[in-house]
Design an enzyme around this catalytic site. Structure first.
Site, PDB file in Angstrom:
ATOM      1  N   SER A   1      44.110  33.235  45.629  1.00  0.00           N
ATOM      2  CA  SER A   1      42.461  33.562  46.150  1.00  0.00           C
ATOM      3  C   SER A   1      41.853  34.277  44.936  1.00  0.00           C
ATOM      4  O   SER A   1      42.380  34.736  43.955  1.00  0.00           O
ATOM      5  CB  SER A   1      42.625  34.502  47.213  1.00  0.00           C
ATOM      6  OG  SER A   1      43.714  34.146  48.269  1.00  0.00           O
TER       7      SER A   1
ATOM      8  N   ASP B   1      47.794  31.764  41.094  1.00  0.00           N
ATOM      9  CA  ASP B   1      46.985  32.969  41.523  1.00  0.00           C
ATOM     10  C   ASP B   1      46.563  33.939  40.488  1.00  0.00           C
ATOM     11  O   ASP B   1      46.789  33.743  39.250  1.00  0.00           O
ATOM     12  CB  ASP B   1      47.901  33.738  42.387  1.00  0.00           C
ATOM     13  CG  ASP B   1      47.018  34.508  43.335  1.00  0.00           C
ATOM     14  OD1 ASP B   1      45.984  34.313  43.446  1.00  0.00           O
ATOM     15  OD2 ASP B   1      47.583  35.166  44.576  1.00  0.00           O
TER      16      ASP B   1
ATOM     17  N   GLU C   1      49.601  35.877  49.919  1.00  0.00           N
ATOM     18  CA  GLU C   1      49.803  35.419  48.368  1.00  0.00           C
ATOM     19  C   GLU C   1      51.128  35.979  48.124  1.00  0.00           C
ATOM     20  O   GLU C   1      51.819  35.171  47.445  1.00  0.00           O
ATOM     21  CB  GLU C   1      48.930  36.198  47.605  1.00  0.00           C
ATOM     22  CG  GLU C   1      47.446  35.822  47.632  1.00  0.00           C
ATOM     23  CD  GLU C   1      46.434  36.548  46.753  1.00  0.00           C
ATOM     24  OE1 GLU C   1      46.784  38.019  46.231  1.00  0.00           O
ATOM     25  OE2 GLU C   1      45.355  36.152  46.509  1.00  0.00           O
TER      26      GLU C   1
HETATM   27  O1  LIG Z   1      44.532  39.259  44.540  1.00  0.00           O
HETATM   28  C1  LIG Z   1      43.654  38.606  44.729  1.00  0.00           C
HETATM   29  C2  LIG Z   1      42.805  38.602  45.957  1.00  0.00           C
HETATM   30  O2  LIG Z   1      43.130  39.452  46.854  1.00  0.00           O
HETATM   31  C3  LIG Z   1      43.105  38.070  43.451  1.00  0.00           C
HETATM   32  O3  LIG Z   1      44.042  37.132  42.897  1.00  0.00           O
HETATM   33  C4  LIG Z   1      42.702  38.904  42.459  1.00  0.00           C
HETATM   34  O4  LIG Z   1      41.590  39.970  43.116  1.00  0.00           O
HETATM   35  C5  LIG Z   1      41.892  38.532  41.256  1.00  0.00           C
HETATM   36  O5  LIG Z   1      40.687  37.928  41.501  1.00  0.00           O
HETATM   37  P1  LIG Z   1      39.658  37.214  40.751  1.00  0.00           P
HETATM   38  O6  LIG Z   1      40.227  35.921  40.195  1.00  0.00           O
HETATM   39  O7  LIG Z   1      38.430  37.042  41.418  1.00  0.00           O
HETATM   40  O8  LIG Z   1      39.383  38.514  39.505  1.00  0.00           O
END
Ligand SMILES: O=C(CO)[C@H](O)[C@H](O)COP(=O)(O)O
Length: 282
Positions: free
Chosen positions: A33, A93, A115
């Site tokens: 995410s 991720d 996740e």
């Molecule tokens: O753990 C997560 C979501 O809860 C995301 O992987 C993390 O916040 C990184 O997000 P981004 O790619 O927008 O910096």
């Protein structure tokens, strides 16, 4: 030299990570995410233009992740539809912060439970991020540990976190959509719990041999990553902790454990100058 926009840095990291790790003959691929994962899915899509495999199923880690998969024209499969005993070939991720041992803070976007389920069921977790996330210790720049909590339990969890040394744990607010706390995909709340910068396992071991036995945080209040994660997880009301630590998927398989690797095997950081730094498991 002009600095690259942050989105370009994320995209460069995503392209390299997919180039190095995405196998078009895979059966199941996990998709995390956040904002960086969008570039990962774009890069996978690009790669699949040249290799046809209509049988790959992509496992989302929440609502946003599923939307990204579907919008890209890829085929999603829910985590709980995966055949029993089957592992994901890999998952990609993002992270909010990564230390030198590849431990991660995750949950900045309020997704962490699914996740972690997906990471633990993947043969390898590939993390994709930008230079702001690369640190030697967790909680250097990212200030707190995201924790997913049953709404009914927030007061007991908040006080248990204070007892562990968190300075000012708070329930995360929803942004504009509605007043009150943010709700996760599980309809739970997120508590953000600040702690002093965390220790790596080697640092904690060295400190204990100086100080004698004891796994607590010591006078400086600094916990070791895995120990803090374990202690928070023990609080009744906590669904999951946004610290991805312990083993990676390859180490887990080497030990004959078919699942349970939370840490990435490699982390790709897009840099300001257009280069990509790769940190790999030791
Ligand atoms: O753990 C997560 C979501 O809860 C995301 O992987 C993390 O916040 C990184 O997000 P981004 O790619 O927008 O910096």
């Amino acid at each position: 030299m002009a600095e690259l926009p942050i989105e370009d840095a994320k995209q460069n990291a995503a392209k390299r990570a997919v180039e190095d790790h995405f196998d078009p003959s895979s059966s199941f691929v996990g998709i995390g995410s956040g904002t960086t994962i969008i570039y990962v899915v774009e890069a996978i899509k690009e790669k699949l233009k040249t290799v046809t495999n209509d049988t790959i199923r992509f496992v989302p880690t929440g609502y946003q992740s599923r939307q990204v998969i579907v919008k890209a024209g890829l085929m999603p499969i829910a985590f709980d539809e995966l055949p029993e005993g089957v592992l994901l070939d890999m998952c990609f991720d993002g992270a909010d912060e990564v230390d030198e041992d590849l431990n991660c803070v995750k949950g900045g976007g309020a997704c962490l439970f699914q996740e972690k389920l997906v990471a633990e069921r993947s043969k390898k977790f590939i993390c994709v991020a930008d230079y702001r996330k690369a640190q030697t210790h967790l909680l250097t720049s990212w200030p707190s540990v995201p924790i997913e909590v049953a709404p009914i339990s927030i007061h007991v969890v908040l006080s248990a976190l204070r007892a562990l040394g968190s300075s000012n744990p708070r329930v995360r607010d929803g942004l504009l959509a509605k007043a009150g706390p943010l709700k996760t995909d599980q309809d739970f709340f997120i508590i953000d719990a600040p702690f002093p910068k965390l220790l790596t396992a080697a640092e904690a071991a060295a400190k204990q041999s100086d100080q004698g036995p004891g796994k607590g945080p010591g006078e400086d209040g600094r916990w070791e990553v895995e120990e803090l994660s374990r202690r928070i997880k023990l609080i009744t009301g906590v669904l999951e902790v946004g610290l991805f630590c312990g083993m990676d998927g390859i180490t887990a398989m080497e030990k004959g454990i078919s699942a349970g690797g939370q840490k990435p095997v490699a982390v790709y950081f897009g840099n300001r100058d257009g280069s990509v730094e790769v940190r790999k498991r030791k």
